[in-house]
Design a protein around this motif. Structure first.
Motif, PDB file in Angstrom:
ATOM      1  N   CYS A  89       0.666  -1.447   0.312  1.00  0.00           N
ATOM      2  CA  CYS A  89       0.434   0.232  -0.021  1.00  0.00           C
ATOM      3  C   CYS A  89       0.838   1.332   0.039  1.00  0.00           C
ATOM      4  O   CYS A  89       2.285   1.188   1.024  1.00  0.00           O
ATOM      5  N   ARG A  90       0.672   2.744  -0.818  1.00  0.00           N
ATOM      6  CA  ARG A  90       1.640   3.391  -0.791  1.00  0.00           C
ATOM      7  C   ARG A  90       1.250   4.017   0.245  1.00  0.00           C
ATOM      8  O   ARG A  90       2.286   4.714   1.097  1.00  0.00           O
ATOM      9  N   ARG A  91       0.336   4.106   0.822  1.00  0.00           N
ATOM     10  CA  ARG A  91      -0.291   4.795   1.961  1.00  0.00           C
ATOM     11  C   ARG A  91       0.660   3.995   3.242  1.00  0.00           C
ATOM     12  O   ARG A  91       1.900   5.107   4.199  1.00  0.00           O
ATOM     13  N   CYS A 110      -6.105   0.438   2.500  1.00  0.00           N
ATOM     14  CA  CYS A 110      -6.276   1.833   2.383  1.00  0.00           C
ATOM     15  C   CYS A 110      -7.482   2.025   1.411  1.00  0.00           C
ATOM     16  O   CYS A 110      -8.055   3.350   1.706  1.00  0.00           O
ATOM     17  N   CYS A 122      -5.738   3.746  -2.585  1.00  0.00           N
ATOM     18  CA  CYS A 122      -4.438   3.898  -3.462  1.00  0.00           C
ATOM     19  C   CYS A 122      -4.129   2.533  -5.088  1.00  0.00           C
ATOM     20  O   CYS A 122      -5.321   1.784  -4.730  1.00  0.00           O
ATOM     21  N   CYS A 177      -3.513  -0.972  -3.841  1.00  0.00           N
ATOM     22  CA  CYS A 177      -4.647  -1.606  -2.531  1.00  0.00           C
ATOM     23  C   CYS A 177      -6.004  -1.160  -3.550  1.00  0.00           C
ATOM     24  O   CYS A 177      -6.582  -2.918  -3.158  1.00  0.00           O
TER      25      CYS A 177
HETATM   26 ZN    ZN Z   1      -2.968   1.820  -0.117  1.00  0.00          ZN
END
Ligand code: ZN
Ligand code: ADP
Length: 625
Positions: free
Chosen positions: A376-378, A394, A397, A400
């Motif tokens: 996940c980027r977050r 999340c 992103c 996800c």
């Molecule tokens: Zn994410």
């Protein structure tokens, strides 16, 4: 008793500020100030710091003195506060003698909630004496990291603010910053002399931001495709150099998009004009170098695109953080190409100082890891700030959404490496791509490269793909740039030779394809439809986007008549909620977040009219149940 106080708090929040709920930590901070405690709060951009001091400024007796480093920010804050119905004034280097007198007069008569001043003003002779004659409820220090040399915006004038605690022992001090490092935090607390402050460190998560990475293979087309989905809403495109900024701005203009460039090579008045046009929604896009940043307080930036690879995650977070400060959904797109990595590496090698080389190289690696990320980027961004994101998905992103796939590119890598090797590792990427796609160029004929077995074997894929792949081979060590020439000439490495021999594999990430549709056709859309548990809409395009457009138009007209930025009338999230709830009466409109009593009086009817008209003309009859 406490319950009653809480209810009162919510009532003030609604009637004065128009909000129905506090954002995380706002209430705790406000209560601490009202208890007379010092506060030290680290909150991300868009976290809602202003409310933390504006609220007690309204409820406490006396005036709250806000110290803020930038004239432009101060002016914007004062105008916004007044537009909310607060009694606010500013005293700074540009204040006329008569305005100065008015502000002091209002303060003496106890008719002022907020006085915004610059640190220079605080330090000017005789000013603190003037303040001492008045009833000061508390001091709010905005951008408090300016007091630390370790911060990125050190302002020597801030050092003098250490006198506040001594001169005004009874007035609490509330310090706010979006800079999180421990060193800066320690500096702020000790230099301001905070007395056992109530401390808050909010999460750096920006839940309304959507993060996506795409393969940069055809920048101009990708930007134009993205803009088709942006629905005319404002955004920033960051580019790595002034020249690229100019080029992209020019390209967008040619395609009928209201865009202007912004970089440090322009004069200050030119830059101010661009910033103002953007603030007032007169242009849609600013194409900028990272010089565009400090002082952008525009809350309705709906997207931030990075057309070139940022140098580090911290910068990426800061720049993307300028999107969606109003809390409405906003998109962050990074266009990632290995050619940028190759380029940045060549710059890094030119640094004289070995330590700088090492640090920047490591930062670049982190940036690549982020782009190629398998999570996940977050989560990845927050981990960088020492925070563990608690949830598995999340929902906002590309990872996800399940859009990231690793694909086996071994065969393509073999084709590319073979072209390299069969031509003796003596040609640049452009020519190698020509060979693969079977181009008929002068050079191909001259070297008889059309007789190579690899000639034309890559016809099935576009040139841009092969460019991307060659650079990926270099970045991932299957090839390297020849050290013995200044030209960028790749040669196969040992790892590359293994791939050619069929003993190694080569993986690429298949990013999410660029969106090209503005929005799904109206008829097929289902309210609140979800896909795999993930909210369907990605931008700020509400179910009723036509009404949203009409509301925005009305806002622009009203703002133009008053010569102020549209967002100051109502934020995008407020208009979104209006479009969704379609209030018909003043009471219903007051329920919308962002509509307080003051704004209701000034603008309520205008927006109710738009909604009523829309409903009356709606062809398929709106469901108003
Ligand atoms: Zn994410
Ligand atoms: P910061 O200074 O922390 O970057 P701001 O104080 O400018 O953030 O607030 C960002 C945006 O959030 C503003 O548009 C503000 O009106 C909005 N906002 C603040 N508090 C709330 C709240 N409790 N509910 C809804 N919106 C809020």
């Amino acid at each position: 008793m406490a319950k009653e106080a809480d209810d009162l708090g919510i009532r003030v929040l609604k009637s004065v500020f128009g909000f129905s709920q506090f954002r995380p930590y706002q209430e705790d901070i406000i209560k601490a100030i009202c208890r007379g405690e010092d506060v030290f709060a680290v909150m991300p951009t868009g976290g809602g710091k202003s409310l933390c001091y504006q609220f007690p400024a309204v409820t406490l007796k006396g005036v709250c003195v806000v110290i803020s480093p930038l004239l432009s920010l101060m002016k914007d804050q004062v105008d916004s506060a007044r537009e909310t119905g607060l009694r606010a004034a500013t005293i700074n280097s540009t204040t006329s003698a008569s305005d100065y007198g008015k502000a002091l007069g209002a303060m003496q008569r106890d008719e002022l909630d907020l006085l915004y001043i610059s640190p220079e003003r605080f330090n000017s002779p005789g000013f603190t004496e003037k303040l001492l004659e008045n009833n000061i409820s508390f001091f709010a220090i905005d951008e408090a990291h300016c007091i630390s040399e370790w911060g990125h915006q050190f302002r020597p004038d801030y050092l003098e603010l250490g006198r506040i605690a001594k001169l005004f022992p009874d007035a609490p001090i509330a310090a706010f910053t979006a800079t999180a490092t421990d060193r800066v935090a320690a500096d702020i607390k000790s230099r301001l002399g905070l007395r056992h402050p109530f401390e808050i460190r909010a999460s750096f998560d920006r839940p309304n931001l959507d993060y996506t990475v795409q393969r940069k293979d055809d920048l101009n087309r990708q930007l134009l495709d993205f803009l088709k989905t942006a629905d005319g809403q404002p955004g920033i495109i960051y580019r790595g150099t002034r020249k690229k900024v100019e080029e992209t701005a020019e390209m967008l203009k040619k395609h009928g998009i209201a865009a202007l460039p912004y970089h440090a090579g322009m004069t200050a008045p030119q830059r101010d004009r661009v910033q103002e046009s953007f603030t007032y929604d007169r242009i849609q896009v600013v194409v900028a170098t990272i010089a565009f940043g400090m002082g952008i307080d525009k809350p309705n930036v709906r997207f931030v695109i990075h057309g070139d690879l940022p140098k580090n995650i911290e910068g990426y977070y800061q720049e993307t953080g300028r999107a969606g400060r109003d809390g409405a959904p906003a998109r962050c797109l990074l266009l990632f190409g290995y050619q940028d990595v190759v380029l940045q590496n060549s710059f890094i090698e030119q640094y004289e100082d070995p330590r700088t080389r090492e640090v920047t190289r490591e930062q670049l690696k982190q940036m690549i890891r982020y782009a190629e990320s398998d999570e996940c980027r977050r989560k990845a961004i927050l981990r960088y700030f020492g925070e563990e994101y608690p949830s598995e998905n999340c929902g906002h992103c590309d990872f996800c959404r399940g859009a990231i796939k690793h694909i086996d590119a071994t065969v393509d890598a073999q084709k590319a490496l073979s072209a390299m090797q069969r031509t003796g590792n003596r040609f640049g990427i452009g020519h190698l791509v020509d060979i693969l796609v079977g181009a008929k160029t002068e050079r191909i004929r001259k070297f008889a490269h059309d007789r190579l077995p690899t000639y034309g074997v890559g016809k099935d894929k576009p040139r841009k793909y092969w460019h991307f792949l060659f650079n990926a081979l270099v970045c991932k060590g299957a090839a390297r740039m020849r050290p013995d020439t200044d030209y960028p000439i790749p040669q196969t490495s040992e790892a590359g030779a293994e791939i050619l021999r069929g003993r190694g594999t080569f993986e690429l990430i298949d990013f999410e394809p660029t969106e090209t549709k503005r929005r799904a056709p109206k008829k097929t859309r289902v309210r609140g439809a979800k896909r795999d548990g993930v909210p369907k809409e990605r931008g700020v395009i509400p179910d009723d986007s036509d009404l949203f457009d009409l509301l925005r138009t009305r806002r622009t007209e009203l703002a133009a008549a008053k010569r102020m930025p549209p967002y100051r009338i109502f934020s995008d999230s407020t208009l979104l909620e209006m479009a969704e709830r379609k209030p018909m009466t003043r009471d219903e409109l007051l329920e919308v977040s962002g509509v307080g009593e003051y704004k209701m009086k000034r603008y309520g009817q205008d927006f109710l009219d738009v909604i009523a008209e829309y409903i009356a003309e709606s062809p398929d009859g709106e469901d108003l149940s």
